[in-house]
Enzyme design. Structure first.
Site, mmCIF file in Angstrom:
data_model
loop_
_atom_site.group_PDB
_atom_site.id
_atom_site.type_symbol
_atom_site.label_atom_id
_atom_site.label_comp_id
_atom_site.label_asym_id
_atom_site.label_seq_id
_atom_site.Cartn_x
_atom_site.Cartn_y
_atom_site.Cartn_z
ATOM 1 N N GLY A 40 -10.864 -7.012 -2.169
ATOM 2 C CA GLY A 40 -9.437 -7.978 -2.550
ATOM 3 C C GLY A 40 -9.757 -9.206 -1.513
ATOM 4 O O GLY A 40 -8.907 -9.777 -1.446
ATOM 5 N N TYR B 217 3.592 2.538 -8.212
ATOM 6 C CA TYR B 217 3.010 1.901 -7.319
ATOM 7 C C TYR B 217 3.117 2.725 -6.040
ATOM 8 O O TYR B 217 2.180 2.999 -5.180
ATOM 9 C CB TYR B 217 3.469 0.567 -7.137
ATOM 10 C CG TYR B 217 3.082 -0.436 -5.771
ATOM 11 C CD1 TYR B 217 1.837 -1.019 -6.166
ATOM 12 C CD2 TYR B 217 3.772 -0.431 -4.762
ATOM 13 C CE1 TYR B 217 1.227 -1.702 -4.967
ATOM 14 C CE2 TYR B 217 3.092 -1.160 -3.708
ATOM 15 C CZ TYR B 217 1.708 -1.771 -3.905
ATOM 16 O OH TYR B 217 1.371 -2.296 -2.862
ATOM 17 N N LYS C 73 -0.020 4.333 -4.069
ATOM 18 C CA LYS C 73 -0.597 4.073 -2.698
ATOM 19 C C LYS C 73 -0.434 5.092 -1.712
ATOM 20 O O LYS C 73 -1.302 5.335 -0.877
ATOM 21 C CB LYS C 73 0.187 2.871 -2.294
ATOM 22 C CG LYS C 73 0.155 1.475 -2.969
ATOM 23 C CD LYS C 73 -1.320 1.015 -2.607
ATOM 24 C CE LYS C 73 -0.982 -0.360 -1.911
ATOM 25 N NZ LYS C 73 -2.491 -0.904 -1.891
ATOM 26 N N PRO D 153 1.986 -2.181 6.079
ATOM 27 C CA PRO D 153 2.521 -3.290 6.274
ATOM 28 C C PRO D 153 3.870 -3.681 5.641
ATOM 29 O O PRO D 153 3.836 -3.087 4.327
ATOM 30 C CB PRO D 153 1.483 -4.381 6.228
ATOM 31 C CG PRO D 153 0.214 -3.619 5.451
ATOM 32 C CD PRO D 153 0.632 -2.410 5.057
ATOM 33 N N ASN E 162 6.593 -6.447 3.976
ATOM 34 C CA ASN E 162 6.218 -7.447 2.933
ATOM 35 C C ASN E 162 5.570 -8.542 3.618
ATOM 36 O O ASN E 162 5.918 -8.961 4.717
ATOM 37 C CB ASN E 162 7.806 -7.910 2.379
ATOM 38 C CG ASN E 162 8.565 -6.838 1.569
ATOM 39 O OD1 ASN E 162 9.078 -5.833 1.974
ATOM 40 N ND2 ASN E 162 8.645 -7.181 0.284
ATOM 41 N N HIS F 52 6.304 -12.152 -4.629
ATOM 42 C CA HIS F 52 7.305 -11.360 -3.965
ATOM 43 C C HIS F 52 8.467 -12.348 -3.429
ATOM 44 O O HIS F 52 8.359 -13.704 -3.661
ATOM 45 C CB HIS F 52 6.737 -11.057 -2.615
ATOM 46 C CG HIS F 52 5.723 -9.693 -3.074
ATOM 47 N ND1 HIS F 52 4.504 -9.843 -3.393
ATOM 48 C CD2 HIS F 52 6.239 -8.380 -3.164
ATOM 49 C CE1 HIS F 52 3.753 -8.639 -3.629
ATOM 50 N NE2 HIS F 52 4.986 -7.644 -3.521
ATOM 51 N N ASP G 118 18.435 -5.493 -6.939
ATOM 52 C CA ASP G 118 18.261 -5.746 -5.592
ATOM 53 C C ASP G 118 16.959 -5.248 -5.235
ATOM 54 O O ASP G 118 16.562 -5.470 -4.062
ATOM 55 C CB ASP G 118 19.555 -4.900 -4.957
ATOM 56 C CG ASP G 118 20.678 -5.956 -4.154
ATOM 57 O OD1 ASP G 118 20.299 -7.377 -4.514
ATOM 58 O OD2 ASP G 118 21.770 -5.434 -4.037
HETATM 59 P P1 NAP Z 1 -3.107 -9.878 -3.605
HETATM 60 O O1 NAP Z 1 -3.132 -11.441 -3.206
HETATM 61 O O2 NAP Z 1 -2.720 -9.571 -4.902
HETATM 62 O O3 NAP Z 1 -4.736 -9.437 -3.854
HETATM 63 C C1 NAP Z 1 -5.153 -8.092 -4.099
HETATM 64 C C2 NAP Z 1 -6.625 -8.404 -4.502
HETATM 65 O O4 NAP Z 1 -6.784 -7.341 -5.129
HETATM 66 C C3 NAP Z 1 -6.804 -9.767 -5.444
HETATM 67 O O5 NAP Z 1 -7.636 -10.487 -4.895
HETATM 68 C C4 NAP Z 1 -7.483 -8.851 -6.577
HETATM 69 O O6 NAP Z 1 -8.578 -9.440 -7.332
HETATM 70 C C5 NAP Z 1 -7.969 -7.412 -6.210
HETATM 71 N N1 NAP Z 1 -7.906 -6.737 -7.172
HETATM 72 C C6 NAP Z 1 -6.976 -6.101 -7.947
HETATM 73 N N2 NAP Z 1 -7.392 -5.564 -8.976
HETATM 74 C C7 NAP Z 1 -8.782 -5.174 -8.685
HETATM 75 C C8 NAP Z 1 -9.622 -4.211 -9.404
HETATM 76 N N3 NAP Z 1 -9.304 -3.549 -10.418
HETATM 77 N N4 NAP Z 1 -10.941 -4.552 -8.871
HETATM 78 C C9 NAP Z 1 -11.273 -5.186 -7.637
HETATM 79 N N5 NAP Z 1 -10.268 -6.068 -7.195
HETATM 80 C C10 NAP Z 1 -9.066 -5.933 -7.607
HETATM 81 O O7 NAP Z 1 -2.505 -8.922 -2.375
HETATM 82 P P2 NAP Z 1 -2.337 -9.152 -0.967
HETATM 83 O O8 NAP Z 1 -0.820 -9.540 -0.867
HETATM 84 O O9 NAP Z 1 -3.519 -9.802 -0.457
HETATM 85 O O10 NAP Z 1 -2.254 -7.504 -0.404
HETATM 86 C C11 NAP Z 1 -3.621 -7.017 0.097
HETATM 87 C C12 NAP Z 1 -3.090 -5.486 0.438
HETATM 88 O O11 NAP Z 1 -1.781 -5.561 1.212
HETATM 89 C C13 NAP Z 1 -2.683 -4.768 -0.808
HETATM 90 O O12 NAP Z 1 -3.393 -3.607 -0.584
HETATM 91 C C14 NAP Z 1 -1.257 -4.669 -0.993
HETATM 92 O O13 NAP Z 1 -0.726 -3.252 -1.427
HETATM 93 C C15 NAP Z 1 -0.915 -4.775 0.535
HETATM 94 N N6 NAP Z 1 0.291 -5.143 0.565
HETATM 95 C C16 NAP Z 1 0.679 -6.366 0.251
HETATM 96 C C17 NAP Z 1 2.105 -6.710 0.428
HETATM 97 C C18 NAP Z 1 2.656 -8.019 0.036
HETATM 98 O O14 NAP Z 1 3.726 -8.454 0.247
HETATM 99 N N7 NAP Z 1 1.878 -8.977 -0.726
HETATM 100 C C19 NAP Z 1 2.979 -6.173 1.350
HETATM 101 C C20 NAP Z 1 2.404 -5.091 1.762
HETATM 102 C C21 NAP Z 1 1.255 -4.480 1.633
HETATM 103 P P3 NAP Z 1 -8.559 -10.626 -8.427
HETATM 104 O O15 NAP Z 1 -7.591 -11.558 -7.648
HETATM 105 O O16 NAP Z 1 -9.681 -11.014 -8.625
HETATM 106 O O17 NAP Z 1 -7.615 -9.974 -9.506
#
Ligand code: NAP
Length: 300
Positions: A9, A131, A135, A158, A160, A173, A263
């Site tokens: 990621g 989801y 997870k 983590p 949001n 988000h 909400d």
């Molecule tokens: P993000 O910006 O959506 O990044 C997720 C990455 O996963 C993207 O770079 C995407 O690659 C990659 N990905 C998706 N499908 C894939 C696949 N089939 N094969 C390989 N890579 C793949 O998310 P983030 O905000 O950085 O989140 C990082 C982690 O934190 C995640 O596990 C998420 O669940 C967790 N998290 C996020 C939040 C939030 O608010 N964002 C909150 C709590 C926890 P591409 O860009 O190339 O598609």
């Protein structure tokens, strides 16, 4: 690959933050390896030798996208998490850090904030149920391999996130969508923004950079515990919107609520006792300052 720390990621918002402060790790994106495909995951492990994996990759999106595409959220996440944990075990990877999310905690519990042991004490909220279950399954899988194969793998949960590398499209988000609405209202000389729901739900928000700092410290300090990560704030959507208006110099705008839109979960605040016992010196970016930084970046 010669580097023994792998970050999946790498092109996501946390991945980009991590790259800034932890350049010695190897970062992969979905363009190079589709982690929902076993062939692709096998290639990744066959040609490299990883000591440590930070598994950030996930299908991540906002509430509406989760409601509209629950099967995609389930399938992509269950496949990539299961394959990554399984191949880490098969190839004898020493350390594995999985990344969960506080929105996978139970929709309702008797007391808040929720501590780590409460993860399975009720179903996740209906708006991101698939989801949430996919997870949670990574937590179950990691706990199981620790028991069966005597590993010290772990996961963090983590709250949001927001940050300069956030998505500003239909998958965004709340904070990213809020900043974009303020930005567009200002450009259109409008004096109001419209937000989904009632403004009453409570949320903990954290800058993605703060999460990246903690993940790097986990590797450097060889932390193998699983724990929640959140800034201590637990603010209503309305309060966060007001903080954002002030941070963007838009105090004159008023907020309208579209209560025909969902909400989401009312509250999901988690305890950070364990986090602070592991990292007593940890600090978080002030929400207003962090929002201002994102807004200024949009306003280029
Ligand atoms: P993000 O910006 O959506 O990044 C997720 C990455 O996963 C993207 O770079 C995407 O690659 C990659 N990905 C998706 N499908 C894939 C696949 N089939 N094969 C390989 N890579 C793949 O998310 P983030 O905000 O950085 O989140 C990082 C982690 O934190 C995640 O596990 C998420 O669940 C967790 N998290 C996020 C939040 C939030 O608010 N964002 C909150 C709590 C926890 P591409 O860009 O190339 O598609």
């Amino acid at each position: 690959m010669s580097n023994s720390i792998l970050v999946t990621g790498g092109a996501g918002q946390v991945g980009k933050e991590l790259q800034q402060i932890f350049p010695e790790a190897t970062y992969i994106s979905s363009n190079e390896y589709d982690l929902t495909s076993e062939t692709s995951v096998q290639d990744l492990f066959t040609f490299s030798n990883f000591d440590t994996i930070i598994h950030l990759a996930a299908k991540v999106g906002g509430i509406i996208d989760n409601i509209n595409n629950p099967a995609d959220y389930y399938l992509d996440n269950i496949l990539m998490n299961t394959l990554m944990v399984n191949y880490a075990v098969k190839y004898n990877v020493r350390r594995f850090i999985g990344v969960l999310s506080t929105c996978i905690y139970p929709d309702n519990v008797e007391s808040y904030p929720m501590a780590e042991h409460m993860l399975h004490q009720g179903p996740p909220t209906p708006t991101n149920f698939s989801y949430g279950v996919s997870k949670r399954s990574m937590a179950v899988h990691i706990d199981a391999v620790n028991k069966q194969y005597n590993k010290e793998y772990c996961y963090v949960t983590p709250c949001n996130l927001y940050g300069i590398y956030d998505k500003f499209d239909e998958r965004s988000h709340f904070v990213a969508a809020l900043i974009k609405k303020i930005y567009e209202a200002k450009k259109a000389s409008s004096d109001k923004i419209t937000l989904f729901g009632t403004g009453r739900p409570l949320r903990q928000f954290m800058n993605a950079r703060d999460l990246a700092i903690i993940l790097k410290r986990m590797v450097k300090e060889d932390i193998t515990e699983s724990f929640n990560i959140a800034a201590t704030n637990n603010l209503s959507i309305d309060t966060i919107a007001k903080i954002a208006l002030t941070a963007c110099d838009c105090d004159h705008m008023h907020i309208e609520y579209d209560s025909s839109k969902p909400d989401g979960q009312y509250r999901k605040d988690v305890s950070t006792k364990k986090l602070h016992s592991i990292f007593p010196d940890i600090s978080f970016t002030d929400l207003g300052q962090g929002i201002k930084e994102v807004y200024n970046k949009l306003d280029l």
